[in-house]
Design a protein around this motif. Structure first.
Motif, PDB file in Angstrom:
ATOM      1  N   ASN A  96       0.831  -1.202   0.000  1.00  0.00           N
ATOM      2  CA  ASN A  96       0.000   0.000   0.000  1.00  0.00           C
ATOM      3  C   ASN A  96       0.868   1.255   0.000  1.00  0.00           C
ATOM      4  O   ASN A  96       1.987   1.244   0.501  1.00  0.00           O
ATOM      5  N   THR A  97       0.293   2.335  -0.552  1.00  0.00           N
ATOM      6  CA  THR A  97       1.003   3.608  -0.572  1.00  0.00           C
ATOM      7  C   THR A  97       0.486   4.571   0.488  1.00  0.00           C
ATOM      8  O   THR A  97       1.113   5.591   0.754  1.00  0.00           O
ATOM      9  N   ALA A  98      -0.672   4.257   1.087  1.00  0.00           N
ATOM     10  CA  ALA A  98      -1.254   5.109   2.122  1.00  0.00           C
ATOM     11  C   ALA A  98      -2.149   4.257   3.007  1.00  0.00           C
ATOM     12  O   ALA A  98      -2.652   3.215   2.580  1.00  0.00           O
ATOM     13  N   ALA A  99      -2.335   4.727   4.228  1.00  0.00           N
ATOM     14  CA  ALA A  99      -3.251   4.091   5.180  1.00  0.00           C
ATOM     15  C   ALA A  99      -3.813   5.195   6.060  1.00  0.00           C
ATOM     16  O   ALA A  99      -3.059   6.086   6.481  1.00  0.00           O
ATOM     17  N   ARG A 100      -5.119   5.140   6.325  1.00  0.00           N
ATOM     18  CA  ARG A 100      -5.720   6.186   7.168  1.00  0.00           C
ATOM     19  C   ARG A 100      -7.064   5.738   7.707  1.00  0.00           C
ATOM     20  O   ARG A 100      -7.669   4.782   7.212  1.00  0.00           O
ATOM     21  N   TRP A 101      -7.493   6.438   8.740  1.00  0.00           N
ATOM     22  CA  TRP A 101      -8.855   6.299   9.238  1.00  0.00           C
ATOM     23  C   TRP A 101      -9.722   7.219   8.400  1.00  0.00           C
ATOM     24  O   TRP A 101      -9.413   8.404   8.250  1.00  0.00           O
ATOM     25  N   ALA A 102     -10.806   6.712   7.841  1.00  0.00           N
ATOM     26  CA  ALA A 102     -11.722   7.512   7.034  1.00  0.00           C
ATOM     27  C   ALA A 102     -13.069   7.606   7.746  1.00  0.00           C
ATOM     28  O   ALA A 102     -13.629   6.578   8.133  1.00  0.00           O
ATOM     29  N   PRO A 103     -13.589   8.816   7.921  1.00  0.00           N
ATOM     30  CA  PRO A 103     -14.922   8.943   8.513  1.00  0.00           C
ATOM     31  C   PRO A 103     -15.952   8.254   7.632  1.00  0.00           C
ATOM     32  O   PRO A 103     -15.897   8.359   6.399  1.00  0.00           O
ATOM     33  N   LEU A 104     -16.890   7.550   8.229  1.00  0.00           N
ATOM     34  CA  LEU A 104     -17.925   6.866   7.450  1.00  0.00           C
ATOM     35  C   LEU A 104     -18.756   7.846   6.631  1.00  0.00           C
ATOM     36  O   LEU A 104     -19.333   7.477   5.619  1.00  0.00           O
ATOM     37  N   THR A 105     -18.774   9.101   7.052  1.00  0.00           N
ATOM     38  CA  THR A 105     -19.519  10.130   6.322  1.00  0.00           C
ATOM     39  C   THR A 105     -18.731  10.690   5.145  1.00  0.00           C
ATOM     40  O   THR A 105     -19.271  11.469   4.364  1.00  0.00           O
ATOM     41  N   ASN A 106     -17.459  10.293   5.011  1.00  0.00           N
ATOM     42  CA  ASN A 106     -16.619  10.823   3.929  1.00  0.00           C
ATOM     43  C   ASN A 106     -15.604   9.763   3.492  1.00  0.00           C
ATOM     44  O   ASN A 106     -14.395   9.989   3.534  1.00  0.00           O
ATOM     45  N   LEU A 107     -16.111   8.614   3.064  1.00  0.00           N
ATOM     46  CA  LEU A 107     -15.241   7.518   2.643  1.00  0.00           C
ATOM     47  C   LEU A 107     -14.676   7.763   1.247  1.00  0.00           C
ATOM     48  O   LEU A 107     -15.343   8.383   0.415  1.00  0.00           O
ATOM     49  N   PRO A 108     -13.477   7.260   0.972  1.00  0.00           N
ATOM     50  CA  PRO A 108     -13.001   7.279  -0.413  1.00  0.00           C
ATOM     51  C   PRO A 108     -13.852   6.302  -1.228  1.00  0.00           C
ATOM     52  O   PRO A 108     -14.571   5.483  -0.653  1.00  0.00           O
ATOM     53  N   PRO A 109     -13.776   6.369  -2.556  1.00  0.00           N
ATOM     54  CA  PRO A 109     -14.544   5.418  -3.363  1.00  0.00           C
ATOM     55  C   PRO A 109     -14.152   3.975  -3.022  1.00  0.00           C
ATOM     56  O   PRO A 109     -12.966   3.651  -2.962  1.00  0.00           O
ATOM     57  N   LEU A 110     -15.149   3.141  -2.749  1.00  0.00           N
ATOM     58  CA  LEU A 110     -14.942   1.715  -2.483  1.00  0.00           C
ATOM     59  C   LEU A 110     -15.735   0.928  -3.520  1.00  0.00           C
ATOM     60  O   LEU A 110     -16.820   1.351  -3.921  1.00  0.00           O
ATOM     61  N   ASN A 111     -15.226  -0.233  -3.926  1.00  0.00           N
ATOM     62  CA  ASN A 111     -15.963  -1.025  -4.910  1.00  0.00           C
ATOM     63  C   ASN A 111     -17.255  -1.566  -4.276  1.00  0.00           C
ATOM     64  O   ASN A 111     -17.419  -1.545  -3.057  1.00  0.00           O
ATOM     65  N   PRO A 112     -18.189  -2.026  -5.106  1.00  0.00           N
ATOM     66  CA  PRO A 112     -19.491  -2.473  -4.584  1.00  0.00           C
ATOM     67  C   PRO A 112     -19.393  -3.570  -3.521  1.00  0.00           C
ATOM     68  O   PRO A 112     -20.158  -3.558  -2.555  1.00  0.00           O
ATOM     69  N   ARG A 113     -18.482  -4.521  -3.668  1.00  0.00           N
ATOM     70  CA  ARG A 113     -18.337  -5.585  -2.677  1.00  0.00           C
ATOM     71  C   ARG A 113     -17.991  -5.004  -1.311  1.00  0.00           C
ATOM     72  O   ARG A 113     -18.609  -5.362  -0.301  1.00  0.00           O
ATOM     73  N   PHE A 114     -17.043  -4.091  -1.268  1.00  0.00           N
ATOM     74  CA  PHE A 114     -16.644  -3.525   0.014  1.00  0.00           C
ATOM     75  C   PHE A 114     -17.743  -2.638   0.609  1.00  0.00           C
ATOM     76  O   PHE A 114     -17.945  -2.620   1.819  1.00  0.00           O
ATOM     77  N   ARG A 115     -18.475  -1.913  -0.234  1.00  0.00           N
ATOM     78  CA  ARG A 115     -19.594  -1.106   0.289  1.00  0.00           C
ATOM     79  C   ARG A 115     -20.656  -2.018   0.904  1.00  0.00           C
ATOM     80  O   ARG A 115     -21.200  -1.729   1.970  1.00  0.00           O
ATOM     81  N   GLU A 116     -20.955  -3.136   0.222  1.00  0.00           N
ATOM     82  CA  GLU A 116     -21.944  -4.082   0.748  1.00  0.00           C
ATOM     83  C   GLU A 116     -21.446  -4.693   2.060  1.00  0.00           C
ATOM     84  O   GLU A 116     -22.199  -4.797   3.034  1.00  0.00           O
ATOM     85  N   GLN A 117     -20.191  -5.098   2.099  1.00  0.00           N
ATOM     86  CA  GLN A 117     -19.656  -5.700   3.325  1.00  0.00           C
ATOM     87  C   GLN A 117     -19.620  -4.688   4.466  1.00  0.00           C
ATOM     88  O   GLN A 117     -19.856  -5.053   5.618  1.00  0.00           O
ATOM     89  N   LEU A 118     -19.358  -3.436   4.166  1.00  0.00           N
ATOM     90  CA  LEU A 118     -19.375  -2.417   5.216  1.00  0.00           C
ATOM     91  C   LEU A 118     -20.778  -2.308   5.815  1.00  0.00           C
ATOM     92  O   LEU A 118     -20.930  -2.217   7.038  1.00  0.00           O
ATOM     93  N   GLN A 119     -21.815  -2.343   4.982  1.00  0.00           N
ATOM     94  CA  GLN A 119     -23.181  -2.293   5.505  1.00  0.00           C
ATOM     95  C   GLN A 119     -23.485  -3.504   6.377  1.00  0.00           C
ATOM     96  O   GLN A 119     -24.147  -3.391   7.408  1.00  0.00           O
ATOM     97  N   ILE A 120     -22.998  -4.659   5.970  1.00  0.00           N
ATOM     98  CA  ILE A 120     -23.194  -5.874   6.770  1.00  0.00           C
ATOM     99  C   ILE A 120     -22.502  -5.731   8.120  1.00  0.00           C
ATOM    100  O   ILE A 120     -23.082  -6.024   9.170  1.00  0.00           O
ATOM    101  N   VAL A 121     -21.273  -5.258   8.107  1.00  0.00           N
ATOM    102  CA  VAL A 121     -20.511  -5.072   9.345  1.00  0.00           C
ATOM    103  C   VAL A 121     -21.217  -4.081  10.264  1.00  0.00           C
ATOM    104  O   VAL A 121     -21.347  -4.309  11.466  1.00  0.00           O
TER     105      VAL A 121
END
Length: 132
Positions: A96-121
């Motif tokens: 990886n070239t970067a790592a950070r905490w991202a507010p759920l209200t301002n996430l970077p673009p995530l692919n559909p699988r990760f967006r779905e898994q985030l909702q499940i979590v």
């Protein structure tokens, strides 16, 4: 997926191979317990120590064909993990070239699988999701 205890932030990394922002991902070592692997991958990739709380989602990923012609298909185990957001993430390995905490209200673009898994979590449903 690693979130803070208040469930307001997600730990994300920017992949070195394609520049995409993703939650931390990884592959089990032979004989390794899956939850232990999840925690290990988070530490190896971001320097963050986390606690796996539960298995949230299980799915088979699409077939991957590598440039040499080899093919593989992976089983995706998504864990809800928790970590103290006072820990400062950094790209701890070359993946990886970067790592950070991202507010759920301002996430970077995530692919559909990760967006779905985030909702499940975030649903806090104690049962893992399975596909039929």
């Amino acid at each position: 997926m690693v979130v803070d205890p208040a469930r307001t932030q997600l730990l994300v990394v920017r992949r070195a191979d394609n520049g995409a922002w993703t939650p931390v991902t990884g592959i089990l070592d032979p004989g390794e317990e899956p939850a232990r692997a999840a925690a290990r991958e988070v530490t190896e990739e971001t320097g963050i120590v986390c606690t796996p709380l539960r298995l949230a989602d299980v799915r088979t990923l699409p077939m991957v064909t590598y440039t040499n012609g080899d093919q593989a298909q992976y089983l995706d185990l998504c864990f809800l993990c928790e970590a103290d957001p006072a820990q400062e993430p950094y790209p701890a390995d070359g993946e990886n070239t970067a790592a950070r905490w991202a507010p759920l209200t301002n996430l970077p673009p995530l692919n559909p699988r990760f967006r779905e898994q985030l909702q499940i979590v975030l649903s806090d449903d104690p049962a893992a999701r399975f596909r039929w």
